[in-house]
Design a protein around this motif. Structure first.
Motif, PDB file in Angstrom:
ATOM      1  N   GLY A  61       0.850  -1.180   0.000  1.00 17.44           N
ATOM      2  CA  GLY A  61       0.000   0.000   0.000  1.00 17.44           C
ATOM      3  C   GLY A  61       0.885   1.230   0.000  1.00 17.44           C
ATOM      4  N   ILE A  62       0.488   2.229  -0.755  1.00 18.02           N
ATOM      5  CA  ILE A  62       1.267   3.466  -0.851  1.00 18.02           C
ATOM      6  C   ILE A  62       0.382   4.635  -0.440  1.00 18.02           C
ATOM      7  CG2 ILE A  62       2.551   5.009  -2.390  1.00 18.02           C
ATOM      8  CD1 ILE A  62       3.115   2.550  -4.180  1.00 18.02           C
ATOM      9  N   GLY A  63       0.891   5.446   0.482  1.00 15.18           N
ATOM     10  CA  GLY A  63       0.207   6.664   0.904  1.00 15.18           C
ATOM     11  C   GLY A  63       1.059   7.865   0.554  1.00 15.18           C
ATOM     12  N   LEU A  64       0.466   8.847  -0.128  1.00 16.22           N
ATOM     13  CA  LEU A  64       1.190  10.054  -0.537  1.00 16.22           C
ATOM     14  C   LEU A  64       0.569  11.288   0.106  1.00 16.22           C
ATOM     15  CD1 LEU A  64       1.630   9.581  -4.407  1.00 16.22           C
ATOM     16  CD2 LEU A  64       3.233   8.982  -2.603  1.00 16.22           C
ATOM     17  N   ASN A  65       1.428  12.135   0.635  1.00 21.82           N
ATOM     18  CA  ASN A  65       0.986  13.421   1.141  1.00 21.82           C
ATOM     19  C   ASN A  65       2.000  14.474   0.715  1.00 21.82           C
ATOM     20  OD1 ASN A  65      -0.623  15.299   2.571  1.00 21.82           O
ATOM     21  ND2 ASN A  65       0.756  15.153   4.322  1.00 21.82           N
ATOM     22  N   THR A  66       1.528  15.694   0.565  1.00 29.90           N
ATOM     23  CA  THR A  66       2.374  16.810   0.139  1.00 29.90           C
ATOM     24  C   THR A  66       2.328  17.892   1.196  1.00 29.90           C
ATOM     25  OG1 THR A  66       1.859  16.297  -2.165  1.00 29.90           O
ATOM     26  CG2 THR A  66       2.759  18.484  -1.713  1.00 29.90           C
ATOM     27  N   GLY A  67       3.494  18.400   1.573  1.00 36.37           N
ATOM     28  CA  GLY A  67       3.522  19.451   2.576  1.00 36.37           C
ATOM     29  C   GLY A  67       4.926  19.778   3.009  1.00 36.37           C
ATOM     30  N   MET A  68       5.006  20.654   3.987  1.00 38.47           N
ATOM     31  CA  MET A  68       6.285  21.089   4.522  1.00 38.47           C
ATOM     32  C   MET A  68       6.844  20.039   5.478  1.00 38.47           C
ATOM     33  SD  MET A  68       6.782  24.024   3.126  1.00 38.47           S
ATOM     34  CE  MET A  68       8.063  24.783   4.103  1.00 38.47           C
ATOM     35  N   VAL A  69       8.169  19.880   5.441  1.00 40.31           N
ATOM     36  CA  VAL A  69       8.834  18.966   6.369  1.00 40.31           C
ATOM     37  C   VAL A  69      10.065  19.655   6.943  1.00 40.31           C
ATOM     38  CG1 VAL A  69       8.058  16.865   5.188  1.00 40.31           C
ATOM     39  CG2 VAL A  69      10.248  17.881   4.561  1.00 40.31           C
ATOM     40  N   LEU A  70      10.483  19.163   8.088  1.00 39.26           N
ATOM     41  CA  LEU A  70      11.742  19.603   8.677  1.00 39.26           C
ATOM     42  C   LEU A  70      12.777  18.536   8.321  1.00 39.26           C
ATOM     43  CD1 LEU A  70      13.305  21.544  10.543  1.00 39.26           C
ATOM     44  CD2 LEU A  70      12.605  20.097  12.457  1.00 39.26           C
ATOM     45  N   LEU A  71      13.767  18.924   7.536  1.00 41.21           N
ATOM     46  CA  LEU A  71      14.784  17.997   7.050  1.00 41.21           C
ATOM     47  C   LEU A  71      16.107  18.328   7.719  1.00 41.21           C
ATOM     48  CD1 LEU A  71      16.013  15.941   4.996  1.00 41.21           C
ATOM     49  CD2 LEU A  71      16.169  17.827   3.381  1.00 41.21           C
ATOM     50  N   GLY A  72      16.725  17.326   8.314  1.00 37.07           N
ATOM     51  CA  GLY A  72      18.022  17.573   8.934  1.00 37.07           C
ATOM     52  C   GLY A  72      18.411  16.446   9.855  1.00 37.07           C
ATOM     53  N   THR A  73      19.351  16.727  10.709  1.00 39.79           N
ATOM     54  CA  THR A  73      19.832  15.739  11.672  1.00 39.79           C
ATOM     55  C   THR A  73      19.069  15.937  12.967  1.00 39.79           C
ATOM     56  OG1 THR A  73      22.007  15.835  10.640  1.00 39.79           O
ATOM     57  CG2 THR A  73      21.882  14.816  12.814  1.00 39.79           C
ATOM     58  N   VAL A  74      18.388  14.894  13.407  1.00 43.35           N
ATOM     59  CA  VAL A  74      17.596  14.965  14.633  1.00 43.35           C
ATOM     60  C   VAL A  74      18.104  13.928  15.614  1.00 43.35           C
ATOM     61  CG1 VAL A  74      15.541  15.833  13.450  1.00 43.35           C
ATOM     62  CG2 VAL A  74      15.831  13.368  13.765  1.00 43.35           C
ATOM     63  N   GLY A  75      17.852  14.177  16.885  1.00 42.41           N
ATOM     64  CA  GLY A  75      18.275  13.228  17.910  1.00 42.41           C
ATOM     65  C   GLY A  75      18.942  13.923  19.066  1.00 42.41           C
ATOM     66  N   GLY A  76      19.742  13.165  19.784  1.00 37.96           N
ATOM     67  CA  GLY A  76      20.432  13.681  20.956  1.00 37.96           C
ATOM     68  C   GLY A  76      21.896  13.309  20.924  1.00 37.96           C
ATOM     69  N   LEU A  77      22.559  13.452  22.045  1.00 33.80           N
ATOM     70  CA  LEU A  77      23.995  13.194  22.105  1.00 33.80           C
ATOM     71  C   LEU A  77      24.347  11.752  21.740  1.00 33.80           C
ATOM     72  CD1 LEU A  77      24.980  15.135  25.354  1.00 33.80           C
ATOM     73  CD2 LEU A  77      25.575  15.729  22.999  1.00 33.80           C
ATOM     74  N   ASN A  78      23.516  10.801  22.155  1.00 35.82           N
ATOM     75  CA  ASN A  78      23.856   9.382  21.978  1.00 35.82           C
ATOM     76  C   ASN A  78      23.259   8.745  20.737  1.00 35.82           C
ATOM     77  OD1 ASN A  78      25.362   9.276  24.416  1.00 35.82           O
ATOM     78  ND2 ASN A  78      23.415   9.252  25.550  1.00 35.82           N
ATOM     79  N   ARG A  79      22.332   9.443  20.081  1.00 38.43           N
ATOM     80  CA  ARG A  79      21.710   8.840  18.891  1.00 38.43           C
ATOM     81  C   ARG A  79      21.220   9.937  17.980  1.00 38.43           C
ATOM     82  NH1 ARG A  79      20.529   6.851  14.713  1.00 38.43           N
ATOM     83  NH2 ARG A  79      19.030   5.191  14.308  1.00 38.43           N
ATOM     84  N   MET A  80      21.785  10.014  16.787  1.00 40.11           N
ATOM     85  CA  MET A  80      21.366  11.018  15.813  1.00 40.11           C
ATOM     86  C   MET A  80      21.080  10.345  14.491  1.00 40.11           C
ATOM     87  SD  MET A  80      23.802  14.271  16.447  1.00 40.11           S
ATOM     88  CE  MET A  80      22.968  15.659  17.139  1.00 40.11           C
ATOM     89  N   ASP A  81      20.189  10.975  13.711  1.00 42.57           N
ATOM     90  CA  ASP A  81      19.817  10.408  12.419  1.00 42.57           C
ATOM     91  C   ASP A  81      19.413  11.538  11.491  1.00 42.57           C
ATOM     92  OD1 ASP A  81      19.233   8.554  10.483  1.00 42.57           O
ATOM     93  OD2 ASP A  81      17.305   7.961  11.342  1.00 42.57           O
ATOM     94  N   SER A  82      19.760  11.408  10.223  1.00 37.76           N
ATOM     95  CA  SER A  82      19.292  12.369   9.225  1.00 37.76           C
ATOM     96  C   SER A  82      17.950  11.897   8.709  1.00 37.76           C
ATOM     97  CB  SER A  82      20.292  12.470   8.069  1.00 37.76           C
ATOM     98  OG  SER A  82      21.502  13.009   8.547  1.00 37.76           O
TER      99      SER A  82
END
Length: 199
Positions: A61-82
């Motif tokens: 199943g595929i769901g599509l939505n269009t809108g603004m997103v916050l793109l970047g590196t998120v997380g804390g000192l011990n775990r971060m992810d782009s």
């Protein structure tokens, strides 16, 4: 199987989440919809090979939505992810989840519908309004029929005006009229799961 299709349509794979792919299409909504339709066509080819090898077909199943997103590196000192985070991402995920309820492989939000450069190129029908967790107003959801089997698509297109009238009657609480129309739809397009859900 799916990664090359996403790339060909100017998509970027953000991450794999279990058996799901989260992809971004920075260009426009048409790129995302073209990729989704092509992914479902590629799945048909893949499933033919699975069938020849004696395996059951895979459904997605595929769901599509269009809108603004916050793109970047998120997380804390011990775990971060782009990654990307936003309400828009949550709605896309919710749409993917409800594809199972309607046996509709491709659902789009009203935001994606309005963002399409040429919506008349596609066969689209209003399917429902859903209330997303954390939101106070329901979101309109549309089914894209372009990836359906020719037989299923023909049935849904034949019943399209009747189906949409039935949905309108249902939402206006004219249940008797909605039921009559949905029963007529079911007689013409017996594989239309959305009709069965409403009934």
């Amino acid at each position: 199987e799916m990664e090359p299709v996403i790339g060909r349509n100017d998509g970027i794979i953000d991450k794999y989440i279990g058996d799901a792919i989260m992809a971004l299409f920075p260009g426009n909504a048409d790129d995302a919809l073209a990729a989704a339709i092509e992914m479902l066509a590629q799945l048909e080819v893949y499933n033919m090979g699975r069938g020849r090898a004696g395996y059951n077909p895979v459904q997605i199943g595929i769901g599509l939505n269009t809108g603004m997103v916050l793109l970047g590196t998120v997380g804390g000192l011990n775990r971060m992810d782009s990654t990307v985070i936003s309400d828009s991402v949550n709605l896309a995920s919710r749409l993917e989840g409800v594809t199972k309820d309607y046996a509709a492989p491709l659902l789009i939000s009203e935001h994606t519908l309005y963002a399409l450069q040429a919506p008349s190129r596609y066969r689209i029908r209003f399917i429902d309004r859903i209330l997303v967790k954390g939101k106070s107003h329901p979101q309109a959801v549309y089914e894209v029929l372009d990836a359906d089997t020719p037989q299923d698509r023909a049935g849904k297109l034949t019943t399209l005006p009747m189906f949409e009238e039935a949905v309108a009657c249902y939402h206006m609480r004219d249940v008797w009229r909605a039921q009559q129309l949905f029963q007529r739809c079911a007689a013409i397009a017996p594989n239309d799961q959305a009709t069965k859900v409403y009934l």
